[in-house]
Scaffold this active site. Structure first.
Site, PDB file in Angstrom:
ATOM      1  N   LYS A 143       0.847  -1.195   0.000  1.00  0.00           N
ATOM      2  CA  LYS A 143       0.000   0.000   0.000  1.00  0.00           C
ATOM      3  C   LYS A 143       0.886   1.249   0.000  1.00  0.00           C
ATOM      4  O   LYS A 143       1.704   1.438   0.896  1.00  0.00           O
ATOM      5  CB  LYS A 143      -0.917  -0.006   1.232  1.00  0.00           C
ATOM      6  CG  LYS A 143      -1.698   1.314   1.421  1.00  0.00           C
ATOM      7  CD  LYS A 143      -2.636   1.273   2.646  1.00  0.00           C
ATOM      8  CE  LYS A 143      -3.246   2.650   2.935  1.00  0.00           C
ATOM      9  NZ  LYS A 143      -4.090   2.682   4.135  1.00  0.00           N
ATOM     10  N   ASP A 195      -2.520  10.277   3.787  1.00  0.00           N
ATOM     11  CA  ASP A 195      -3.928   9.908   3.945  1.00  0.00           C
ATOM     12  C   ASP A 195      -4.652  10.934   4.821  1.00  0.00           C
ATOM     13  O   ASP A 195      -4.585  10.876   6.044  1.00  0.00           O
ATOM     14  CB  ASP A 195      -4.020   8.504   4.563  1.00  0.00           C
ATOM     15  CG  ASP A 195      -5.466   8.035   4.730  1.00  0.00           C
ATOM     16  OD1 ASP A 195      -6.368   8.689   4.158  1.00  0.00           O
ATOM     17  OD2 ASP A 195      -5.678   7.013   5.410  1.00  0.00           O
ATOM     18  N   LYS A 211     -10.078  13.045   8.205  1.00  0.00           N
ATOM     19  CA  LYS A 211      -9.609  12.622   9.523  1.00  0.00           C
ATOM     20  C   LYS A 211      -9.534  13.823  10.448  1.00  0.00           C
ATOM     21  O   LYS A 211      -9.364  14.947   9.986  1.00  0.00           O
ATOM     22  CB  LYS A 211      -8.197  12.029   9.401  1.00  0.00           C
ATOM     23  CG  LYS A 211      -8.133  10.645   8.819  1.00  0.00           C
ATOM     24  CD  LYS A 211      -6.705  10.142   8.799  1.00  0.00           C
ATOM     25  CE  LYS A 211      -6.602   8.766   8.170  1.00  0.00           C
ATOM     26  NZ  LYS A 211      -7.269   7.699   8.919  1.00  0.00           N
ATOM     27  N   ASP A 251       1.610   6.230   5.708  1.00  0.00           N
ATOM     28  CA  ASP A 251       0.634   5.321   5.107  1.00  0.00           C
ATOM     29  C   ASP A 251       1.158   4.647   3.839  1.00  0.00           C
ATOM     30  O   ASP A 251       0.410   3.957   3.149  1.00  0.00           O
ATOM     31  CB  ASP A 251      -0.675   6.087   4.829  1.00  0.00           C
ATOM     32  CG  ASP A 251      -1.905   5.203   4.986  1.00  0.00           C
ATOM     33  OD1 ASP A 251      -1.772   4.123   5.586  1.00  0.00           O
ATOM     34  OD2 ASP A 251      -2.980   5.596   4.503  1.00  0.00           O
ATOM     35  N   ASP A 291     -12.189   7.287   3.749  1.00  0.00           N
ATOM     36  CA  ASP A 291     -10.981   7.030   4.540  1.00  0.00           C
ATOM     37  C   ASP A 291     -10.587   5.550   4.508  1.00  0.00           C
ATOM     38  O   ASP A 291      -9.499   5.194   4.942  1.00  0.00           O
ATOM     39  CB  ASP A 291     -11.204   7.513   5.987  1.00  0.00           C
ATOM     40  CG  ASP A 291      -9.909   7.663   6.758  1.00  0.00           C
ATOM     41  OD1 ASP A 291      -8.836   7.593   6.114  1.00  0.00           O
ATOM     42  OD2 ASP A 291      -9.968   7.860   7.986  1.00  0.00           O
ATOM     43  N   GLU A 296      -9.480   3.903   2.123  1.00  0.00           N
ATOM     44  CA  GLU A 296      -8.958   4.002   0.762  1.00  0.00           C
ATOM     45  C   GLU A 296      -7.922   2.936   0.450  1.00  0.00           C
ATOM     46  O   GLU A 296      -7.722   2.600  -0.724  1.00  0.00           O
ATOM     47  CB  GLU A 296      -8.354   5.402   0.540  1.00  0.00           C
ATOM     48  CG  GLU A 296      -6.907   5.598   0.999  1.00  0.00           C
ATOM     49  CD  GLU A 296      -6.707   5.406   2.498  1.00  0.00           C
ATOM     50  OE1 GLU A 296      -7.688   5.531   3.250  1.00  0.00           O
ATOM     51  OE2 GLU A 296      -5.565   5.118   2.918  1.00  0.00           O
ATOM     52  N   ARG A 325      -7.831  -0.291   0.934  1.00  0.00           N
ATOM     53  CA  ARG A 325      -8.407  -1.474   0.283  1.00  0.00           C
ATOM     54  C   ARG A 325      -8.830  -1.161  -1.151  1.00  0.00           C
ATOM     55  O   ARG A 325      -8.852  -2.044  -1.998  1.00  0.00           O
ATOM     56  CB  ARG A 325      -9.575  -2.009   1.137  1.00  0.00           C
ATOM     57  CG  ARG A 325     -10.686  -1.028   1.318  1.00  0.00           C
ATOM     58  CD  ARG A 325     -11.603  -1.383   2.492  1.00  0.00           C
ATOM     59  NE  ARG A 325     -11.058  -0.961   3.788  1.00  0.00           N
ATOM     60  CZ  ARG A 325     -11.661  -1.149   4.956  1.00  0.00           C
ATOM     61  NH1 ARG A 325     -12.809  -1.769   5.009  1.00  0.00           N
ATOM     62  NH2 ARG A 325     -11.101  -0.734   6.076  1.00  0.00           N
TER      63      ARG A 325
HETATM   64  N1  BES Z   1      -4.269   4.525   6.955  1.00  0.00           N
HETATM   65  C1  BES Z   1      -5.431   4.269   7.721  1.00  0.00           C
HETATM   66  C2  BES Z   1      -5.201   3.215   8.798  1.00  0.00           C
HETATM   67  C3  BES Z   1      -4.500   3.680  10.036  1.00  0.00           C
HETATM   68  C4  BES Z   1      -5.144   4.473  10.956  1.00  0.00           C
HETATM   69  C5  BES Z   1      -3.246   3.227  10.317  1.00  0.00           C
HETATM   70  C6  BES Z   1      -4.510   4.838  12.104  1.00  0.00           C
HETATM   71  C7  BES Z   1      -2.614   3.586  11.481  1.00  0.00           C
HETATM   72  C8  BES Z   1      -3.243   4.401  12.374  1.00  0.00           C
HETATM   73  C9  BES Z   1      -6.564   3.777   6.825  1.00  0.00           C
HETATM   74  O1  BES Z   1      -6.568   4.267   5.544  1.00  0.00           O
HETATM   75  C10 BES Z   1      -7.826   4.210   7.469  1.00  0.00           C
HETATM   76  O2  BES Z   1      -8.050   5.375   7.535  1.00  0.00           O
HETATM   77  N2  BES Z   1      -8.607   3.245   7.941  1.00  0.00           N
HETATM   78  C11 BES Z   1      -9.822   3.531   8.616  1.00  0.00           C
HETATM   79  C12 BES Z   1     -10.865   2.544   8.134  1.00  0.00           C
HETATM   80  C13 BES Z   1     -12.235   2.863   8.569  1.00  0.00           C
HETATM   81  C14 BES Z   1     -12.729   4.116   7.890  1.00  0.00           C
HETATM   82  C15 BES Z   1     -13.136   1.700   8.262  1.00  0.00           C
HETATM   83  C16 BES Z   1      -9.562   3.380  10.107  1.00  0.00           C
HETATM   84  O3  BES Z   1      -8.860   2.453  10.502  1.00  0.00           O
HETATM   85  O4  BES Z   1     -10.058   4.209  10.856  1.00  0.00           O
HETATM   86 ZN    ZN Z   2      -4.798   4.864   4.764  1.00  0.00          ZN
HETATM   87 MN    MN Z   3      -7.632   6.124   5.387  1.00  0.00          MN
END
Ligand code: BES
Ligand code: ZN
Ligand code: MN
Length: 502
Positions: free
Chosen positions: A253, A258, A265, A276, A335, A337, A339
């Site tokens: 990835k 992000d 966020k 990220d 968010d 994104e 996947r």
């Molecule tokens: N890059 C983030 C995951 C992440 C969040 C990694 C915090 C490390 C610390 C990912 O793109 C994301 O934002 N995931 C969301 C998914 C949710 C919207 C279902 C998350 O984990 O909050």
């Molecule tokens: Zn992300």
């Molecule tokens: Mn995200």
């Protein structure tokens, strides 16, 4: 950083010229003569150095020893894990002295201990300089790893090469993970891949927005749409075995920043979303290590990389997009994104007829809640692949833990408007993310590593860890085919001519 493998027993170590001498002391050490041996035995007797893991004793300008600083450190039970802990403590204790040349004396030639020591020296002495030139004065230049006999040094040559390759791979992954998003754009990552592509056995191809659109990667392209930085799709190929041999495909990835997109966020801590792209960085780091070791395997690296930004052109919650697989996706949360870019890369992976596909992603905050910062989340449709990755993580001190993939977890991904939704509820968030990916990885044995907790540290030690390059490298080296054993010669059968006629 330059590593060197040398033979130095305690006697020679005392005369060895270096800025600092670290001696790993184990309970099993045999009594020896000389000033260093005496120092160790006195320290033990006085109780100032006991056998507890990573117990330190620093000595300044000891008489009869060439090095101005000596650090004795106990390796406890002698496990690779404690060797890492001990070397980390010793190198950290020398931080203010800023040695340019360091020597670490190991008690024996175990492969795992040597690797643990080398990686620990590199990690504990790492300095980020790319956008902080003032830190350049703190860089450690030369490291000697010393073994007590010439036989052991000779026997450790392979382990030493492996350790150096891993250190180089981890360093590259850390370096690019740490660079801020304006110094690590998709175009920058593609340039790193192109540089790797100049090395022997590695080929690199970089696709831009037009080519990605043409391939039908509607999901990946949709994420990139909100940013003025153009996306890149990086294809790296390492060929160390005949072309007929199926490759392992690594998919990283590469979200270089992000923001969450329109599902923005919260502000505090958002800077950490520059990390990220650590999945992508781990793929680049693994290729760096492969270029040093040149093992007889084939490996493909796929990196979808772009920014996730809010803009007039950005993806909106509720939008339905069409992935390369043909499956439509309702984007309920922009968010989620990671996947969306990975699913198209997983579809693209099919064309390599892979033996296995492993994706590596800072995918979910939920994985950090589940496993903290110690183990990466491991999800796999194949027990064999899961076991091999788990074992590789243990051997490399870069551990992971298998998580479930029961079909019941897919329930929340149902959509009234598309084949699948990109998010389910909050519960089991790292698993539902993996269930989403699984839909696109049906053609081959597949594993997913969620490195959201493992890839970087927050707080005072904020920085990328270079994980899981160690795990991936150990896994890949384990896939090298050992030469087939020569068939046992069959006893010559009696010739027909001699056989009694019926
Ligand atoms: N890059 C983030 C995951 C992440 C969040 C990694 C915090 C490390 C610390 C990912 O793109 C994301 O934002 N995931 C969301 C998914 C949710 C919207 C279902 C998350 O984990 O909050
Ligand atoms: Zn992300
Ligand atoms: Mn995200």
């Amino acid at each position: 950083m330059n590593f060197e493998l040398k033979t130095l027993d305690l006697h020679a170590a005392a005369a060895h010229r270096t800025d600092a001498l670290i001696i790993l002391v184990s309970a099993k050490d045999k009594p020896a003569k000389g000033v260093l041996a005496q120092l160790i035995s006195d320290a033990r007797q006085s109780g100032d150095l006991d056998e507890s893991p990573a117990k330190l004793l620093s000595v300044w300008r000891p008489q009869g020893i060439a090095a101005p600083r000596v650090v004795l450190v106990s390796t406890g039970d002698g496990s690779a894990r404690v060797v890492r802990q001990a070397v980390t403590a010793a190198v950290t204790s020398l931080k203010t002295a800023k040695p340019g040349h360091l020597t670490v004396c190991l008690a024996d030639a175990s492969e795992h201990r040597l690797q643990a020591a080398a990686q620990a020296v590199a990690d504990a002495s790492y300095v980020y300089t790319a956008t902080k030139p003032s830190a350049k004065a703190n860089v450690l230049k030369r490291v000697v790893l010393a073994l007590p006999s010439a036989d052991q040094t000779k026997a450790s040559k392979h382990a030493f090469d492996l350790a150096c390759a891993q250190v180089a791979g981890v360093s590259l992954a850390k370096e690019w993970g740490n660079r801020p998003a304006n110094h690590a754009t998709p175009t920058h990552l593609a340039a790193v891949a192109k540089t790797l592509g100049k090395k022997q056995g590695i080929h690199c191809q970089v696709l831009g927005p037009k080519e990605v659109e043409k391939l039908g990667m509607g999901s990946f392209a949709a994420v990139a749409r909100g940013s003025s930085e153009p996306l890149r799709f990086i294809v790296l190929q390492y060929t160390g075995a005949p072309k007929s041999e199926a490759p392992t495909v690594l998919v990283g990835k590469g979200i270089t920043f992000d923001t969450g997109g329109i599902s923005l966020k919260p502000g505090p801590g958002m800077d950490e979303m520059k990390f990220d792209m650590c999945g992508a960085a781990s793929v680049l780091g693994t290729f760096e290590a492969l270029s040093h070791l040149k093992p007889a395997i084939n490996v493909v690296g796929l990196i979808p990389t772009c920014e996730n930004m809010p803009d007039a052109t950005a993806l909106k919650p509720g939008d339905v997009i069409t992935s390369m697989s043909g499956q439509t996706i309702e984007v309920l949360n922009t968010d989620a994104e990671g996947r969306l870019i990975l699913c198209d890369a997983l579809t693209y992976a099919t064309r390599f007829k892979p033996r296995s596909v492993i994706d590596i992603a800072t995918l979910t905050g939920a994985c950090v809640i589940a496993l903290g910062h110690v183990r990466s989340g491991l999800f796999s449709s194949s027990d064999d692949l899961a076991h091999a990755l788990f074992a590789a993580g243990e051997a490399a001190l870069d551990p992971c833990w298998r998580m479930p993939l029961d079909d019941e977890y897919s329930e929340g991904l149902k959509s009234n408007f598309a084949d699948v939704a990109n998010v389910a509820g909050r519960e089991g968030g790292s698993i539902t993310a993996a269930k989403f990916l699984e839909r696109f990885a049906k053609d081959y044995p597949w594993a997913h590593l969620d490195i959201a907790g493992a890839a970087w540290k927050s707080g005072a030690a904020k920085g990328a860890t270079g994980r899981p390059v160690g795990l991936l490298l150990h896994y890949l080296l384990g896939t090298v085919k050992t030469p087939a054993k020569p068939k046992v010669a069959l006893k010559p059968t009696r010739s027909r001519a001699k056989a009694p006629s019926a």
